[in-house]
Design a protein around this motif. Structure first.
Motif, PDB file in Angstrom:
ATOM      1  N   ASP A  30       0.829  -1.192   0.000  1.00  0.00           N
ATOM      2  CA  ASP A  30       0.000   0.000   0.000  1.00  0.00           C
ATOM      3  C   ASP A  30       0.867   1.246   0.000  1.00  0.00           C
ATOM      4  N   LEU A  32       0.932   5.032   1.232  1.00  0.00           N
ATOM      5  CA  LEU A  32       0.279   5.881   2.230  1.00  0.00           C
ATOM      6  C   LEU A  32       0.726   7.316   2.048  1.00  0.00           C
ATOM      7  N   GLN A  57      -7.996   6.343  -0.821  1.00  0.00           N
ATOM      8  CA  GLN A  57      -9.077   6.373   0.156  1.00  0.00           C
ATOM      9  C   GLN A  57      -8.547   6.845   1.505  1.00  0.00           C
ATOM     10  N   ARG A  58      -9.354   7.618   2.190  1.00  0.00           N
ATOM     11  CA  ARG A  58      -9.002   8.062   3.537  1.00  0.00           C
ATOM     12  C   ARG A  58      -9.015   6.847   4.464  1.00  0.00           C
ATOM     13  N   ALA A  59      -8.014   6.740   5.321  1.00  0.00           N
ATOM     14  CA  ALA A  59      -7.923   5.642   6.288  1.00  0.00           C
ATOM     15  C   ALA A  59      -7.612   6.235   7.652  1.00  0.00           C
ATOM     16  N   ARG A  60      -8.497   6.059   8.587  1.00  0.00           N
ATOM     17  CA  ARG A  60      -8.250   6.583   9.947  1.00  0.00           C
ATOM     18  C   ARG A  60      -7.325   5.600  10.652  1.00  0.00           C
ATOM     19  N   ARG A  61      -6.057   5.994  10.786  1.00  0.00           N
ATOM     20  CA  ARG A  61      -5.024   5.136  11.364  1.00  0.00           C
ATOM     21  C   ARG A  61      -3.852   5.985  11.833  1.00  0.00           C
ATOM     22  N   PRO A  85      -4.731   7.711  16.026  1.00  0.00           N
ATOM     23  CA  PRO A  85      -5.216   7.652  14.637  1.00  0.00           C
ATOM     24  C   PRO A  85      -5.321   9.052  14.042  1.00  0.00           C
ATOM     25  N   SER A  87      -6.738  11.584  10.926  1.00  0.00           N
ATOM     26  CA  SER A  87      -7.874  11.707  10.010  1.00  0.00           C
ATOM     27  C   SER A  87      -7.432  12.138   8.616  1.00  0.00           C
ATOM     28  N   PHE A  90      -4.194   8.860   3.654  1.00  0.00           N
ATOM     29  CA  PHE A  90      -4.849   8.304   2.471  1.00  0.00           C
ATOM     30  C   PHE A  90      -4.035   7.113   1.999  1.00  0.00           C
ATOM     31  N   THR A  91      -4.711   6.088   1.495  1.00  0.00           N
ATOM     32  CA  THR A  91      -4.018   4.867   1.116  1.00  0.00           C
ATOM     33  C   THR A  91      -4.616   4.260  -0.152  1.00  0.00           C
ATOM     34  N   ARG A  93      -3.563   0.667  -2.929  1.00  0.00           N
ATOM     35  CA  ARG A  93      -2.652  -0.436  -3.275  1.00  0.00           C
ATOM     36  C   ARG A  93      -1.875  -0.081  -4.538  1.00  0.00           C
TER      37      ARG A  93
END
Length: 138
Positions: A30, A32, A57-61, A85, A87, A90-91, A93
């Motif tokens: 992925d 990031l 896509q936004r990824a809360r991490r 996490p 806000s 973005f990630t 593949r």
């Protein structure tokens, strides 16, 4: 290397999560992007070479860079300090059909206010034979 935190003490982010990337791992890798202060209307996409843009896509991490810094400094970090996490991560593949060689991954982000931000990185994809001789963690 997200599952091998013991490596954080002796390696830096570029070594852990960057090039070279064995061709057998590309389809499981992925990309990031941390768009600092990216709000709900922000958008991010990447493009490899002349290929079509890929929306991210936004990824809360937690930010992996922050996790690495905290893990590398565990002995001096206060116990209540942890990577929260974010806000604005973005990630997406990477395309699994990248051939061995160097590839420019160009990132384009549009923030809350319509301002465009661009950056890029170079990813080196190596064949299985090359990966065995490199001695790199990957």
């Amino acid at each position: 290397h997200g599952d091998r935190k013991e490596l954080y003490n002796t390696y830096r982010m570029g070594q852990l999560l960057g090039s070279p990337l064995p061709q057998t791992r590309v389809s499981a890798t992925d990309l990031l992007v941390n768009l600092f202060d990216g709000g709900p209307r922000s958008s991010v996409e990447y493009r490899v070479g002349g290929r079509a843009p890929v929306p991210m896509q936004r990824a809360r991490r937690p930010d992996p860079f922050v996790e690495e810094v905290f893990a590398r400094n565990e002995a001096t970090k206060k116990p209540w300090v942890k990577a929260e996490p974010s806000s604005h991560i973005f990630t997406a593949r990477l395309p699994g059909d990248l051939e061995p060689g160097t590839h420019c991954v160009a990132v384009r982000a549009v923030d809350e206010y319509g301002r465009e931000h661009r950056d890029h990185l170079i990813v080196e994809v190596i064949s299985g034979e090359d990966a065995r001789g490199r001695g790199r963690h990957g």
